[in-house]
Design an enzyme around this catalytic site. Structure first.
Site, PDB file in Angstrom:
ATOM      1  N   MET A 101       0.856  -1.191   0.000  1.00 25.52           N
ATOM      2  CA  MET A 101       0.000   0.000   0.000  1.00 25.52           C
ATOM      3  C   MET A 101       0.892   1.240   0.000  1.00 25.52           C
ATOM      4  O   MET A 101       1.793   1.349   0.823  1.00 25.52           O
ATOM      5  CB  MET A 101      -0.876   0.047   1.261  1.00 25.52           C
ATOM      6  CG  MET A 101      -1.976  -0.987   1.291  1.00 25.52           C
ATOM      7  SD  MET A 101      -3.235  -0.585   2.539  1.00 25.52           S
ATOM      8  CE  MET A 101      -2.291  -0.620   4.062  1.00 25.52           C
ATOM      9  N   CYS A 121      -0.667   4.507  -0.812  1.00 25.21           N
ATOM     10  CA  CYS A 121      -1.446   5.744  -0.782  1.00 25.21           C
ATOM     11  C   CYS A 121      -2.856   5.464  -0.290  1.00 25.21           C
ATOM     12  O   CYS A 121      -3.235   4.308  -0.056  1.00 25.21           O
ATOM     13  CB  CYS A 121      -1.521   6.351  -2.181  1.00 25.21           C
ATOM     14  SG  CYS A 121      -2.403   5.315  -3.347  1.00 25.21           S
ATOM     15  N   CYS A 179      -3.484  22.781 -27.954  1.00 22.43           N
ATOM     16  CA  CYS A 179      -2.788  22.057 -29.019  1.00 22.43           C
ATOM     17  C   CYS A 179      -3.412  22.294 -30.395  1.00 22.43           C
ATOM     18  O   CYS A 179      -2.717  22.637 -31.353  1.00 22.43           O
ATOM     19  CB  CYS A 179      -2.812  20.549 -28.773  1.00 22.43           C
ATOM     20  SG  CYS A 179      -2.893  20.009 -27.077  1.00 22.43           S
ATOM     21  N   CYS A 235      -4.823   2.940  -2.325  1.00 18.51           N
ATOM     22  CA  CYS A 235      -4.515   1.541  -2.020  1.00 18.51           C
ATOM     23  C   CYS A 235      -5.302   1.105  -0.785  1.00 18.51           C
ATOM     24  O   CYS A 235      -5.867   0.014  -0.732  1.00 18.51           O
ATOM     25  CB  CYS A 235      -3.024   1.366  -1.742  1.00 18.51           C
ATOM     26  SG  CYS A 235      -1.982   1.795  -3.120  1.00 18.51           S
ATOM     27  N   CYS A 286      -6.802  21.473 -24.600  1.00 20.53           N
ATOM     28  CA  CYS A 286      -6.107  21.018 -25.811  1.00 20.53           C
ATOM     29  C   CYS A 286      -6.905  21.327 -27.066  1.00 20.53           C
ATOM     30  O   CYS A 286      -6.423  21.975 -27.984  1.00 20.53           O
ATOM     31  CB  CYS A 286      -5.801  19.524 -25.703  1.00 20.53           C
ATOM     32  SG  CYS A 286      -4.924  18.908 -27.132  1.00 20.53           S
ATOM     33  N   TYR A 326      -2.361  -6.860  -3.329  1.00 20.77           N
ATOM     34  CA  TYR A 326      -1.438  -6.543  -2.232  1.00 20.77           C
ATOM     35  C   TYR A 326      -1.078  -7.843  -1.505  1.00 20.77           C
ATOM     36  O   TYR A 326      -1.661  -8.892  -1.775  1.00 20.77           O
ATOM     37  CB  TYR A 326      -2.102  -5.551  -1.256  1.00 20.77           C
ATOM     38  CG  TYR A 326      -2.574  -4.300  -1.957  1.00 20.77           C
ATOM     39  CD1 TYR A 326      -1.755  -3.191  -2.087  1.00 20.77           C
ATOM     40  CD2 TYR A 326      -3.844  -4.258  -2.544  1.00 20.77           C
ATOM     41  CE1 TYR A 326      -2.182  -2.057  -2.762  1.00 20.77           C
ATOM     42  CE2 TYR A 326      -4.273  -3.131  -3.235  1.00 20.77           C
ATOM     43  CZ  TYR A 326      -3.444  -2.038  -3.347  1.00 20.77           C
ATOM     44  OH  TYR A 326      -3.855  -0.925  -4.027  1.00 20.77           O
ATOM     45  N   CYS A 360      26.640   6.615 -48.282  1.00 15.72           N
ATOM     46  CA  CYS A 360      25.184   6.662 -48.232  1.00 15.72           C
ATOM     47  C   CYS A 360      24.666   5.599 -47.275  1.00 15.72           C
ATOM     48  O   CYS A 360      25.315   4.595 -47.043  1.00 15.72           O
ATOM     49  CB  CYS A 360      24.606   6.372 -49.603  1.00 15.72           C
ATOM     50  SG  CYS A 360      24.493   7.839 -50.585  1.00 15.72           S
ATOM     51  N   CYS A 361      23.494   5.783 -46.772  1.00 16.62           N
ATOM     52  CA  CYS A 361      22.821   4.818 -45.891  1.00 16.62           C
ATOM     53  C   CYS A 361      23.706   4.456 -44.712  1.00 16.62           C
ATOM     54  O   CYS A 361      23.684   3.314 -44.236  1.00 16.62           O
ATOM     55  CB  CYS A 361      22.432   3.545 -46.609  1.00 16.62           C
ATOM     56  SG  CYS A 361      21.746   3.818 -48.214  1.00 16.62           S
TER      57      CYS A 361
HETATM   58  C1  LIG Z   1      -1.296  27.215 -26.435  1.00 14.61           C
HETATM   59  C2  LIG Z   1      -1.099  25.812 -25.937  1.00 14.61           C
HETATM   60  C3  LIG Z   1      -0.595  24.847 -26.796  1.00 14.61           C
HETATM   61  C4  LIG Z   1      -0.434  23.533 -26.361  1.00 14.61           C
HETATM   62  N1  LIG Z   1       0.057  22.598 -27.235  1.00 14.61           N
HETATM   63  C5  LIG Z   1       0.190  21.318 -26.836  1.00 14.61           C
HETATM   64  C6  LIG Z   1       0.644  20.323 -27.761  1.00 14.61           C
HETATM   65  O1  LIG Z   1       0.915  20.607 -28.924  1.00 14.61           O
HETATM   66  N2  LIG Z   1       0.760  19.049 -27.314  1.00 14.61           N
HETATM   67  C7  LIG Z   1       0.457  18.702 -26.018  1.00 14.61           C
HETATM   68  O2  LIG Z   1       0.576  17.533 -25.662  1.00 14.61           O
HETATM   69  N3  LIG Z   1       0.022  19.634 -25.130  1.00 14.61           N
HETATM   70  C8  LIG Z   1      -0.118  20.920 -25.511  1.00 14.61           C
HETATM   71  N4  LIG Z   1      -0.583  21.850 -24.623  1.00 14.61           N
HETATM   72  C9  LIG Z   1      -0.866  21.435 -23.237  1.00 14.61           C
HETATM   73  C10 LIG Z   1      -2.205  20.685 -23.176  1.00 14.61           C
HETATM   74  O3  LIG Z   1      -3.204  21.443 -23.810  1.00 14.61           O
HETATM   75  C11 LIG Z   1      -2.565  20.409 -21.737  1.00 14.61           C
HETATM   76  O4  LIG Z   1      -1.484  19.722 -21.131  1.00 14.61           O
HETATM   77  C12 LIG Z   1      -3.799  19.535 -21.595  1.00 14.61           C
HETATM   78  O5  LIG Z   1      -4.841  20.030 -22.370  1.00 14.61           O
HETATM   79  C13 LIG Z   1      -4.215  19.445 -20.119  1.00 14.61           C
HETATM   80  O6  LIG Z   1      -5.343  18.629 -19.997  1.00 14.61           O
HETATM   81  P1  LIG Z   1      -6.122  18.512 -18.602  1.00 14.61           P
HETATM   82  O7  LIG Z   1      -7.145  17.448 -18.797  1.00 14.61           O
HETATM   83  O8  LIG Z   1      -5.168  18.388 -17.500  1.00 14.61           O
HETATM   84  O9  LIG Z   1      -6.831  19.925 -18.382  1.00 14.61           O
HETATM   85  P2  LIG Z   1      -7.765  20.798 -19.305  1.00 14.61           P
HETATM   86  O10 LIG Z   1      -7.770  20.335 -20.703  1.00 14.61           O
HETATM   87  O11 LIG Z   1      -7.386  22.205 -19.044  1.00 14.61           O
HETATM   88  O12 LIG Z   1      -9.229  20.507 -18.743  1.00 14.61           O
HETATM   89  C14 LIG Z   1      -9.649  20.960 -17.507  1.00 14.61           C
HETATM   90  C15 LIG Z   1     -11.152  21.155 -17.563  1.00 14.61           C
HETATM   91  O13 LIG Z   1     -11.648  21.267 -16.233  1.00 14.61           O
HETATM   92  C16 LIG Z   1     -12.646  22.266 -16.200  1.00 14.61           C
HETATM   93  N5  LIG Z   1     -12.704  22.756 -14.818  1.00 14.61           N
HETATM   94  C17 LIG Z   1     -11.759  23.472 -14.141  1.00 14.61           C
HETATM   95  N6  LIG Z   1     -12.153  23.663 -12.864  1.00 14.61           N
HETATM   96  C18 LIG Z   1     -13.366  23.064 -12.744  1.00 14.61           C
HETATM   97  C19 LIG Z   1     -14.273  22.895 -11.667  1.00 14.61           C
HETATM   98  N7  LIG Z   1     -13.993  23.356 -10.449  1.00 14.61           N
HETATM   99  N8  LIG Z   1     -15.442  22.244 -11.893  1.00 14.61           N
HETATM  100  C20 LIG Z   1     -15.726  21.739 -13.116  1.00 14.61           C
HETATM  101  N9  LIG Z   1     -14.897  21.851 -14.172  1.00 14.61           N
HETATM  102  C21 LIG Z   1     -13.728  22.490 -13.983  1.00 14.61           C
HETATM  103  C22 LIG Z   1     -12.155  23.314 -17.191  1.00 14.61           C
HETATM  104  O14 LIG Z   1     -13.253  24.105 -17.635  1.00 14.61           O
HETATM  105  C23 LIG Z   1     -11.564  22.427 -18.291  1.00 14.61           C
HETATM  106  O15 LIG Z   1     -12.519  22.120 -19.271  1.00 14.61           O
HETATM  107  C24 LIG Z   1      -0.773  23.180 -25.033  1.00 14.61           C
HETATM  108  C25 LIG Z   1      -1.293  24.147 -24.160  1.00 14.61           C
HETATM  109  C26 LIG Z   1      -1.454  25.444 -24.605  1.00 14.61           C
HETATM  110  C27 LIG Z   1      -2.034  26.459 -23.657  1.00 14.61           C
END
Ligand SMILES: Cc1cc2nc3c(=O)[nH]c(=O)nc-3n(C[C@H](O)[C@H](O)[C@H](O)COP(=O)(O)OP(=O)(O)OC[C@H]3O[C@@H](n4cnc5c(N)ncnc54)[C@H](O)[C@@H]3O)c2cc1C
Length: 561
Positions: free
Chosen positions: A12, A14, A140, A17, A135, A66, A558-559
């Site tokens: 365990m 955490c 992304c 667990c 994302c 466990y 090459c290669c």
């Molecule tokens: C400009 C930019 C470009 C990026 N490019 C890439 C890339 O090319 N490749 C890559 O892998 N990553 C990229 N990332 C990072 C990637 O987008 C994030 O790592 C990923 O989306 C995080 O996912 P998540 O599920 O943790 O959170 P999020 O996708 O942020 O989701 C969190 C969700 O929770 C909701 N929420 C928040 N608080 C609450 C609450 N209290 N109650 C209910 N809902 C709530 C929000 O509204 C949101 O919808 C990029 C980020 C940015 C900003």
């Protein structure tokens, strides 16, 4: 007559667990109550009807993943009736509204909800904002499609091929932005909204802002929901540095910058990591005069210095200004212009632009959610501390994605979401393994890395050898008349082990996976070097870089022969 039995539990780590062990024991016929107080206590205490054998209890724990045994202390030698011991405050697992409550519909939350549904759990997923999270909506997807559009414009103007006539292409920003918005809408619908709808009986979508109650239930508006386990996947938002004047001046963040009505003539970008560089180059290629201001002595300070230096040159060659070692003192407005007051190496200067983009990191969406009151540990930046099972410090509460201390990528968020749900639903062995994790910065040339940097490998005590191969040795780069970039491999030659791969090259993200797999699965460096790589591809550069530990790449035919 009842009987109290204490078992020693191994494995365990955490609160999650502990919950598994507790549930496994509680399911054994004749058990009235079971408690594993805190994951790391190492004990479980069972109150059972007479006749429930220790062997059956041990088997139940083992089936949950466990190991259990009787403690060595002789005072509880068997399951035969014992003098009444003070009974702990037992509670059997109460009936819950759901098996799993997931907060957030981003990459992390979606993966957790889907894994839960696949395992037959009743799942609720709660979303306060736009379905799909960062994302697809503001991260992304929009950034990568805009980067591609800007790249097309740049290539059309900068072809290196003799005989290819290049035309200066017009930039229709509203059309580019509209196409980006359409793609975002399409992917949000297909990959998030439709996917959730494909699990109508298993996943319930609840709209609203969620917070935890001190007794670890979930409050949404005036509803209180309970679950066997909770996964927090609330992500992060752009961090606006508290620079004097920032509010009055008004700055863009990555979200508002990609949604601008019209392009500014000039832009100062504050920050020098992935998002700052990707967006800075994108706007520069669309005709904006861009200056990057970075606090550290170099851009991409966590990457190999060779890569930072070369990328700085390529950006400067395209006309971006890159200033490092900058201390920003204040911001203010002068008419329509925005002004940065700053200092570099003791020299104070001001710089004006039409827009300022703040791209200096992200802040977790963890505040005001009752997390600390529910016993969840946050680090100094407010990120949730998790272990390899994605357990937080509160039993039955998991966290994944950008809100945690883990790397901030959508694929790590999604992988973590799946692990958290599996662990929460009883797979004690589910854990997140980030060995060899690839990461890409989508500049052009792009940066793609996996494993350790040279400095990290030395810090960790490896015998380190390094090979640096310029892309001018890669036939594909020569044929494309684009030899920008380099490949740096870090290895432990005595152990025949590849430790890290660091690439700066066009489309480097398409090359890194070969090295990532070699590092993750321990493919010996010699086997990696001897593997067949197709000629003429950029990924062949990895083989050449592996050969370059021992041979001069200029002397290869090459290669790589
Ligand atoms: C400009 C930019 C470009 C990026 N490019 C890439 C890339 O090319 N490749 C890559 O892998 N990553 C990229 N990332 C990072 C990637 O987008 C994030 O790592 C990923 O989306 C995080 O996912 P998540 O599920 O943790 O959170 P999020 O996708 O942020 O989701 C969190 C969700 O929770 C909701 N929420 C928040 N608080 C609450 C609450 N209290 N109650 C209910 N809902 C709530 C929000 O509204 C949101 O919808 C990029 C980020 C940015 C900003």
């Amino acid at each position: 007559m009842t009987n109290t039995i204490t078992l020693k539990i191994d494995g365990m780590t955490c609160g999650g667990c502990a919950a598994h062990v507790q549930e496994a024991l509680a399911r054994v016929p004749g058990v009235l109550a079971a408690q594993a107080p805190g994951g790391k206590s190492g004990n479980a205490i069972v109150r059972a009807e007479n006749g429930v054998s220790v062997d059956v209890l041990i088997r139940a724990v083992e089936e949950a993943g466990y190991r259990a045994s009787l403690p060595e202390a002789p005072d509880i030698p068997s399951a035969t009736p014992q003098p009444a011991a003070p009974a702990p405050d037992f509670t059997l697992t109460p009936a819950h509204d759901y098996d799993l409550i997931v907060i957030g519909t981003g990459g992390g939350g979606m993966a957790a909800a889907i894994r839960g549904a696949e395992q037959g759990a009743r799942v609720a997923i709660i979303e306060a904002g736009t379905i799909g999270g960062t994302c697809v909506n503001i991260g992304c997807v929009p950034s990568k499609t805009l980067i591609r559009a800007a790249e097309q414009a740049h290539r059309a103007d900068h072809s290196a091929f003799a005989g290819v006539r290049t035309l200066t292409v017009g930039i229709d920003w509203p059309a580019i932005r509209a196409q980006k918005d359409a793609l975002v809408e399409q992917l949000r619908q297909e990959k998030y909204i439709d996917v959730l709808a494909a699990y109508p009986d298993q996943i319930t979508l609840i709209r609203g802002w969620a917070r935890l109650t001190p007794d670890r239930q979930v409050a949404v508006g005036d509803r209180i929901l309970s679950a066997r386990a909770i996964v927090i996947a609330t992500g992060a938002r752009p961090r606006i540095l508290p620079i004097p004047g920032v509010e009055e001046t008004g700055v863009l963040d990555s979200t508002s910058a990609m949604d601008l009505e019209r392009l500014p003539g000039s832009m100062i970008v504050i920050g020098g990591r992935a998002v700052a560089l990707e967006l800075g180059q994108l706007f520069a290629r669309l005709g904006v005069r861009v200056t990057i201001l970075q606090r550290s002595p170099r851009i991409l300070p966590e990457h190999e210095p060779e890569i930072s230096e070369a990328l700085t040159r390529y950006l400067q060659d395209e006309g971006l200004r890159v200033v490092t070692g900058v201390r920003i003192h204040a911001l203010h407005r002068e008419g329509e212009k925005k002004v940065v007051e700053a200092e570099v190496h003791g020299q104070v200067f001001t710089m004006k632009a039409d827009a300022i983009l703040m791209a200096a990191g992200r802040e977790p969406n963890s505040r005001g959610m009752g997390l600390e009151e529910a016993g969840i540990e946050l680090d100094d930046g407010g990120f949730i501390v998790v272990d390899a099972h994605l357990c937080t410090s509160a039993a039955g509460v998991y966290a994944v994605g950008d809100v945690t201390t883990l790397p901030k990528f959508v694929y790590t968020a999604a992988a973590a979401g799946g692990v958290a749900a599996s662990h929460a639903l009883g797979d004690a062995n589910a854990r997140l393994d980030l060995i060899g994790m690839p990461a890409v910065v989508f500049t052009d040339p792009a940066v793609a890395v996996a494993g350790l940097t040279e400095a990290q490998a030395r810090e960790q005590g490896y015998e380190v050898a390094v090979s640096v191969l310029e892309m001018k040795h890669v036939p594909r780069a020569l044929a494309a008349f684009d030899t920008r970039g380099l490949i740096k491999l870090v290895a432990d030659p005595d152990a025949d082990q590849l430790l890290g791969a660091h690439i700066l090259a066009p489309e480097a993200g398409e090359m890194i996976q070969a090295a990532s797999l070699a590092i993750r699965f321990g493919i010996p460096l010699s086997s990696f070097r001897d593997a067949l790589f197709p000629y003429l591809t950029n990924v062949e550069g990895l083989k050449l870089a592996a050969l370059a530990f021992e041979k001069d790449p200029a002397k290869l035919s090459c290669c790589a022969g």
